[in-house]
Write an enzyme that holds these catalytic residues in place. Structure first.
Site, PDB file in Angstrom:
ATOM      1  N   GLY A  92      46.047  23.498  42.657  1.00 27.76           N
ATOM      2  CA  GLY A  92      45.000  23.442  41.651  1.00 27.76           C
ATOM      3  C   GLY A  92      43.726  23.190  42.414  1.00 27.76           C
ATOM      4  O   GLY A  92      43.704  23.094  43.663  1.00 27.76           O
TER       5      GLY A  92
ATOM      6  N   ASP B 293      54.198  23.119  42.316  1.00 29.36           N
ATOM      7  CA  ASP B 293      52.903  23.546  41.305  1.00 29.36           C
ATOM      8  C   ASP B 293      53.772  24.300  40.084  1.00 29.36           C
ATOM      9  O   ASP B 293      54.405  25.244  40.752  1.00 29.36           O
ATOM     10  CB  ASP B 293      51.693  24.307  41.869  1.00 29.36           C
TER      11      ASP B 293
ATOM     12  N   ASN C  50      48.172  26.392  35.703  1.00 28.90           N
ATOM     13  CA  ASN C  50      46.604  26.173  35.729  1.00 28.90           C
ATOM     14  C   ASN C  50      45.955  26.718  37.113  1.00 28.90           C
ATOM     15  O   ASN C  50      45.082  26.374  37.406  1.00 28.90           O
ATOM     16  CB  ASN C  50      46.416  24.698  35.549  1.00 28.90           C
TER      17      ASN C  50
ATOM     18  N   PHE D 277      48.787  15.130  41.654  1.00 33.71           N
ATOM     19  CA  PHE D 277      47.740  15.755  40.910  1.00 33.71           C
ATOM     20  C   PHE D 277      48.387  16.437  39.605  1.00 33.71           C
ATOM     21  O   PHE D 277      47.413  16.401  38.630  1.00 33.71           O
ATOM     22  CB  PHE D 277      47.023  16.830  41.588  1.00 33.71           C
TER      23      PHE D 277
ATOM     24  N   LYS E  61      43.935  18.261  32.411  1.00 33.92           N
ATOM     25  CA  LYS E  61      42.726  17.468  32.561  1.00 33.92           C
ATOM     26  C   LYS E  61      41.668  17.561  31.618  1.00 33.92           C
ATOM     27  O   LYS E  61      40.443  17.352  31.846  1.00 33.92           O
ATOM     28  CB  LYS E  61      42.660  17.292  34.001  1.00 33.92           C
TER      29      LYS E  61
ATOM     30  N   SER F  60      40.855   8.653  36.674  1.00 39.26           N
ATOM     31  CA  SER F  60      39.772   9.053  36.286  1.00 39.26           C
ATOM     32  C   SER F  60      38.721   8.092  35.731  1.00 39.26           C
ATOM     33  O   SER F  60      39.461   6.704  35.239  1.00 39.26           O
ATOM     34  CB  SER F  60      39.620  10.147  35.197  1.00 39.26           C
TER      35      SER F  60
ATOM     36  N   THR G 175      37.130   8.111  33.298  1.00 39.13           N
ATOM     37  CA  THR G 175      37.305   8.067  31.893  1.00 39.13           C
ATOM     38  C   THR G 175      38.046   6.823  31.373  1.00 39.13           C
ATOM     39  O   THR G 175      37.761   6.308  30.327  1.00 39.13           O
ATOM     40  CB  THR G 175      38.082   9.180  31.503  1.00 39.13           C
TER      41      THR G 175
ATOM     42  N   TYR H 141      43.785  12.458  26.727  1.00 35.36           N
ATOM     43  CA  TYR H 141      43.714  12.662  28.315  1.00 35.36           C
ATOM     44  C   TYR H 141      43.288  11.407  28.967  1.00 35.36           C
ATOM     45  O   TYR H 141      44.203  11.001  29.950  1.00 35.36           O
ATOM     46  CB  TYR H 141      42.446  13.667  28.682  1.00 35.36           C
TER      47      TYR H 141
ATOM     48  N   LYS I 260      45.906   8.530  31.548  1.00 37.47           N
ATOM     49  CA  LYS I 260      45.328   8.078  33.012  1.00 37.47           C
ATOM     50  C   LYS I 260      45.604   6.620  32.631  1.00 37.47           C
ATOM     51  O   LYS I 260      46.210   5.884  33.766  1.00 37.47           O
ATOM     52  CB  LYS I 260      43.928   8.357  33.090  1.00 37.47           C
TER      53      LYS I 260
ATOM     54  N   TYR J 176      38.390   9.282  39.891  1.00 40.34           N
ATOM     55  CA  TYR J 176      37.206  10.200  40.119  1.00 40.34           C
ATOM     56  C   TYR J 176      36.260  10.000  38.866  1.00 40.34           C
ATOM     57  O   TYR J 176      36.534   9.980  38.034  1.00 40.34           O
ATOM     58  CB  TYR J 176      37.952  11.693  39.774  1.00 40.34           C
TER      59      TYR J 176
ATOM     60  N   ARG K  24      27.326  16.055  22.317  1.00 46.08           N
ATOM     61  CA  ARG K  24      28.672  16.394  22.291  1.00 46.08           C
ATOM     62  C   ARG K  24      29.375  15.067  21.871  1.00 46.08           C
ATOM     63  O   ARG K  24      29.342  14.063  22.620  1.00 46.08           O
ATOM     64  CB  ARG K  24      29.247  16.834  23.643  1.00 46.08           C
TER      65      ARG K  24
HETATM   66  C1  WQD Z   1      29.299  16.519  32.222  1.00 45.64           C
HETATM   67  C2  WQD Z   1      27.882  16.230  31.438  1.00 45.64           C
HETATM   68  C3  WQD Z   1      27.974  16.755  28.937  1.00 45.64           C
HETATM   69  C4  WQD Z   1      29.078  21.074  29.417  1.00 45.64           C
HETATM   70  C5  WQD Z   1      34.937  14.963  32.548  1.00 45.64           C
HETATM   71  C6  WQD Z   1      36.161  14.218  32.321  1.00 45.64           C
HETATM   72  C7  WQD Z   1      36.273  13.114  32.940  1.00 45.64           C
HETATM   73  C8  WQD Z   1      36.667  13.544  34.376  1.00 45.64           C
HETATM   74  C9  WQD Z   1      35.066  14.164  34.642  1.00 45.64           C
HETATM   75  C10 WQD Z   1      38.498  14.230  35.299  1.00 45.64           C
HETATM   76  C11 WQD Z   1      28.035  15.499  30.212  1.00 45.64           C
HETATM   77  C12 WQD Z   1      27.130  17.859  29.903  1.00 45.64           C
HETATM   78  C13 WQD Z   1      28.730  19.632  29.731  1.00 45.64           C
HETATM   79  C14 WQD Z   1      28.105  21.794  28.898  1.00 45.64           C
HETATM   80  C15 WQD Z   1      26.489  19.971  28.603  1.00 45.64           C
HETATM   81  N1  WQD Z   1      37.297  14.476  34.859  1.00 45.64           N
HETATM   82  N2  WQD Z   1      27.589  19.383  29.501  1.00 45.64           N
HETATM   83  N3  WQD Z   1      26.549  21.179  28.342  1.00 45.64           N
HETATM   84  O1  WQD Z   1      32.634  14.843  30.505  1.00 45.64           O
HETATM   85  O2  WQD Z   1      31.337  13.909  32.145  1.00 45.64           O
HETATM   86  O3  WQD Z   1      33.798  14.072  32.332  1.00 45.64           O
HETATM   87  O4  WQD Z   1      35.003  15.482  33.743  1.00 45.64           O
HETATM   88  O5  WQD Z   1      39.071  12.920  35.759  1.00 45.64           O
HETATM   89  O6  WQD Z   1      37.810  12.470  32.791  1.00 45.64           O
HETATM   90  O7  WQD Z   1      35.899  13.941  30.819  1.00 45.64           O
HETATM   91  O8  WQD Z   1      32.477  16.179  32.324  1.00 45.64           O
HETATM   92  O9  WQD Z   1      31.516  18.310  32.986  1.00 45.64           O
HETATM   93  O10 WQD Z   1      32.350  17.976  30.420  1.00 45.64           O
HETATM   94  O11 WQD Z   1      30.267  16.958  31.072  1.00 45.64           O
HETATM   95  O12 WQD Z   1      25.660  19.484  28.726  1.00 45.64           O
HETATM   96  O13 WQD Z   1      28.228  23.134  28.594  1.00 45.64           O
HETATM   97  O14 WQD Z   1      27.456  17.687  31.239  1.00 45.64           O
HETATM   98  O15 WQD Z   1      27.389  16.466  27.667  1.00 45.64           O
HETATM   99  O16 WQD Z   1      26.927  14.991  29.671  1.00 45.64           O
HETATM  100  P1  WQD Z   1      32.408  14.705  31.716  1.00 45.64           P
HETATM  101  P2  WQD Z   1      31.446  17.407  31.796  1.00 45.64           P
END
Ligand code: WQD
Length: 335
Positions: A11, A32, A36, A81, A85, A125, A127, A150, A154, A177, A293
């Site tokens: 991955g 794996d 994905n 991993f 996600k 994460s 998150t 999700y 975690k 992360y 969002r």
């Molecule tokens: C980042 C920013 C969006 C898409 C995710 C997971 C988290 C971790 C990291 C694994 C936000 C903005 C996004 C778009 C946008 N993953 N955006 N237009 O939500 O911070 O975190 O990845 O461990 O668990 O939730 O990442 O890349 O979705 O968004 O404006 O088309 O980009 O609003 O501010 P996020 P993301």
């Protein structure tokens, strides 16, 4: 150290970690289920490193199959991993996420317990920190109710591992992360988003490639300097190197369970990142500001001092290279 088992090792982050392990002389075993990723990632890892590794197309939820890998290979440590996600997808498919992410972990632990494999590194994460206003975030920040299934998988995964480690000889390292981005400098491996990307950078690169018509930046009315969200974007190779440090740290831990934030310690706004992408790659991106969002955290970035102190690890790759390598990977995908 004996062989390192990397679940989800073909991955995005898993393949970059497998490359780093091989280049440092580790023997690697990858499992794996290819849901994905694609099998040609195995050849690309060989192309990058010149080193081969054992690969088993196994679903971590299939305990019998996973157990045969432990019987065949002398595993001394595991980097786990293999998990789903996608935050948005987890809201639509919670049962699949709990089965794959939680049952998959439990299946793995039944194997590590039976085969006395004590070193375990777990992919967690940021998150788990929820919608916090306290950046930079340290590992002592409270773990709150997650905003998605999700994220909950975690939190549950960390709790299972803490209890497992406290009552066994296991030494578990959980890595939280922040936002993984970028691709290997060879442009031979990178993120392979299936379907419409939910994460920012794949959507940016697909827009630049003409696959997507326009990027929407979700909200520019936040309480941040330019009104857009702030995130701690970390290059996937820096992230991969942290996993090597963690699997090496595990056997020497004086406690059974520890957690580390993996980020740069710097926040960048979405607009800053998009503008950096345009500048570094000398192109104009078609984007507009839209509605917020649901579920987005306003601003979050890491305090990464604990990993620097205890793992002897810190990030070295800056935003410009993250943007350059992301675009180089996207262009290579078109070949
Ligand atoms: C980042 C920013 C969006 C898409 C995710 C997971 C988290 C971790 C990291 C694994 C936000 C903005 C996004 C778009 C946008 N993953 N955006 N237009 O939500 O911070 O975190 O990845 O461990 O668990 O939730 O990442 O890349 O979705 O968004 O404006 O088309 O980009 O609003 O501010 P996020 P993301």
């Amino acid at each position: 150290m004996g062989k390192i088992l990397v679940t989800g090792g073909l991955g995005y982050i898993g393949s970059h970690t497998t490359v780093e392990l091989l280049q440092l002389g580790y023997e690697v075993v990858v499992v794996d289920n290819l849901t994905n990723t694609t099998l040609d990632v195995q050849d690309r890892i060989l192309q990058i490193t010149g080193k081969s590794f054992a690969f088993y197309q196994v679903d971590v939820c299939d305990t019998d199959q996973l157990m045969t890998v432990f019987e065949k290979e002398s595993i001394s440590g595991v980097i786990h991993f293999a998990a789903y996600k996608a935050v948005g997808e987890s809201v639509e498919k919670p049962v699949e996420y709990y089965h794959n992410n939680v049952s998959g972990l439990i299946s793995l632990l039944s194997c590590t317990k039976k085969h006395n494999v004590h070193s375990i590194v777990f992919s967690s994460s940021c998150t788990v920190y929820g919608d916090t206003k306290l950046s930079p975030i340290t590992e002592e920040h409270p773990i709150v109710e997650a905003i998605s299934p999700y994220g909950t998988t975690k939190i549950i995964g960390e709790q299972i591992l803490k209890d497992y480690a406290n009552f066994s000889e296991a030494r578990v390292v959980c890595l939280r992360y922040f936002n993984p981005v970028g691709a290997h400098s060879s442009a031979l491996i990178g993120e392979l988003p299936l379907g419409v990307p939910s994460n920012l950078i794949p959507y940016v690169t697909q827009t630049a490639a003409g696959i997507r018509e326009k990027l929407t930046i979700f909200g520019n009315d936040y309480n941040t300097p330019d009104g857009t969200n702030i995130r701690d974007f970390i290059h996937v190779v820096d992230l991969a190197q942290a996993h090597v440090k963690a699997i090496e740290y595990s056997p020497n831990m004086n406690m059974s369970f520890d957690v580390f934030n993996l980020g740069t310690g710097k926040g960048h706004s979405v607009t800053e990142v998009v503008e950096a992408f345009e500048r570094v790659n000398n192109l104009k991106l078609n984007y507009a500001y839209g509605e917020r969002r649901a579920g987005d955290v306003e601003q979050i970035w890491a305090d990464a001092t604990k990993a620097k102190k205890l793992l002897g690890w810190k990030t070295t790759i800056e935003l410009d290279e993250m943007m350059r390598s992301s675009w180089a990977w996207q262009k290579q995908l078109a070949n």
